[in-house]
Write a protein that holds these residues in place. Structure first.
Motif, PDB file in Angstrom:
ATOM      1  N   ALA A   1       3.271 -68.860  40.364  1.00 26.16           N
ATOM      2  CA  ALA A   1       4.637 -68.673  39.884  1.00 26.16           C
ATOM      3  C   ALA A   1       4.806 -69.221  38.477  1.00 26.16           C
ATOM      4  O   ALA A   1       5.500 -68.631  37.638  1.00 26.16           O
TER       5      ALA A   1
ATOM      6  N   GLU B   1       5.345 -60.560  45.853  1.00 29.31           N
ATOM      7  CA  GLU B   1       6.660 -61.214  45.881  1.00 29.31           C
ATOM      8  C   GLU B   1       6.975 -61.863  47.230  1.00 29.31           C
ATOM      9  O   GLU B   1       7.955 -62.604  47.358  1.00 29.31           O
TER      10      GLU B   1
ATOM     11  N   ALA C   1       6.830 -66.873  48.496  1.00 36.04           N
ATOM     12  CA  ALA C   1       6.781 -66.921  47.042  1.00 36.04           C
ATOM     13  C   ALA C   1       7.920 -67.794  46.513  1.00 36.04           C
ATOM     14  O   ALA C   1       8.915 -68.031  47.198  1.00 36.04           O
TER      15      ALA C   1
ATOM     16  N   LEU D   1       7.536 -76.913  40.433  1.00 36.63           N
ATOM     17  CA  LEU D   1       7.652 -75.884  41.467  1.00 36.63           C
ATOM     18  C   LEU D   1       7.014 -76.345  42.780  1.00 36.63           C
ATOM     19  O   LEU D   1       7.539 -76.097  43.871  1.00 36.63           O
TER      20      LEU D   1
ATOM     21  N   VAL E   1      10.989 -66.779  40.500  1.00 34.04           N
ATOM     22  CA  VAL E   1      11.035 -67.146  39.084  1.00 34.04           C
ATOM     23  C   VAL E   1      11.297 -65.881  38.274  1.00 34.04           C
ATOM     24  O   VAL E   1      11.091 -64.760  38.753  1.00 34.04           O
TER      25      VAL E   1
ATOM     26  N   ALA F   1       9.958 -63.465  35.861  1.00 34.14           N
ATOM     27  CA  ALA F   1       8.604 -63.117  35.420  1.00 34.14           C
ATOM     28  C   ALA F   1       8.618 -62.600  33.987  1.00 34.14           C
ATOM     29  O   ALA F   1       9.350 -61.676  33.656  1.00 34.14           O
TER      30      ALA F   1
END
Length: 307
Positions: A282, A225, A241, A301, A244, A246
């Motif tokens: 991600a 993370e 990171a 992203l 998002v 998950a």
């Protein structure tokens, strides 16, 4: 120039869902999803999804191997399947409806004879115009980890960049293999350097240690993370990171490796390649079960990290 991947221990990934996992009960499951799996196969799939070209080289045995071949052909992933005497393994993932835990059951796979290993390497290095080779995933039972040094030597002879993403004794055997890039987790790095890693300075120092010991020119440490860090090519950098929601974790690391390799093959600098890799990891976290990154998510992203 093209990319090739080698998966020494592929698997047919079977995924289903049940309301609650409980011992000594019959668990009624949803219809299963079938995906071709194994590190290198996943890398080739993601590269293909992102518009690149990657040939997946892997051993294929029995009916399960035939299913993997058919699934990859349906995805339009270039493949070079080398027949083996054993039967390709399956892996089984169960997603629990509540509270949402995921249970992953991984079978060991068949042993590869010496002649089968040799046939795989000959197939791999028989491909033309390859700039990068990615060896990813576990080794099959009985396979000498020294095979990675043999692959490294042949890559140096061919002028090919070698990316290795593995774990355990296979990762330890990468010392001196001459890889271009490795991507261990922080826990794996601690095992390799033989000490606890308690700070960000320790993390960078450990990456430098692996580079100095000849694990790879570029050491990328996955920090979950917290993103990832890189040491090599005259750089020491961190990329955070991307937050998002998950839905699944399967294939996130493979997606990261795929995007870094593709970006490098396309001539991007290593910092941009790492950001692209973070975006691909991600994007895979956003997909359910064993589904991998979608190109539109990766590009969105990645663009956001540059703003």
């Amino acid at each position: 120039m093209a990319i090739a991947t080698l998966t020494l221990n592929p698997a047919l990934d079977v995924t289903t869902c049940t309301e609650k996992v409980r011992p000594q009960h019959k668990l009624r499951c949803t219809a299963p999803r079938f995906d071709p799996g194994g590190g290198g196969i996943n890398v080739a799939r993601v590269i293909t999804h992102l518009g690149g070209k990657a040939t997946a080289v892997f051993p294929s045995g029995g009916p399960v191997g035939a299913v993997i071949v058919k699934l990859l052909e349906d995805e339009k992933v270039p493949i070079l399947a080398v027949p083996i005497a054993g039967t390709t393994r399956e892996s089984f993932t169960v997603d629990e409806g509540r509270p949402g835990d995921q249970y992953r059951f991984v079978l060991p796979g068949p042993e590869l004879r010496e002649d089968e290993q040799a046939a795989l390497l000959d197939a791999l290095f028989g491909l033309a115009d390859v700039s990068h080779i990615v060896v990813s995933g576990s080794l099959p039972p009985g396979c000498d980890p020294a095979i990675l040094k043999r692959i490294g030597a042949r890559c140096r002879e061919a002028g090919v960049k070698l990316v290795i993403d593995t774990s355990g004794p296979a990762l330890a055997a990468c010392e001196g293999a001459g890889a271009w890039l490795i991507k261990p987790s922080l826990r794996e790095v601690a095992d390799l350097v033989g000490r606890d890693i308690a700070s960000e300075d320790d993390e960078m120092a450990a990456a430098r240690t692996l580079q100095a010991r000849g694990f790879a020119e570029l050491v990328v440490i996955s920090l979950a993370e917290r993103g990832a860090l890189l040491v090599g090519a005259g750089k020491e950098l961190r990329v955070p990171a991307i937050p998002v929601e998950a839905k699944g974790t399967v294939g996130a690391g493979d997606s990261m490796v795929a995007a870094i390799t593709l970006a490098s093959a396309e001539g991007k600098g290593i910092e941009d390649a790492l950001r692209y890799g973070i975006a691909a990891g991600a994007a895979t976290l956003m997909t359910p079960a064993t589904e991998l990154a979608r190109k539109e998510d990766v590009e969105r992203l990645y663009a956001a990290t540059a703003s």
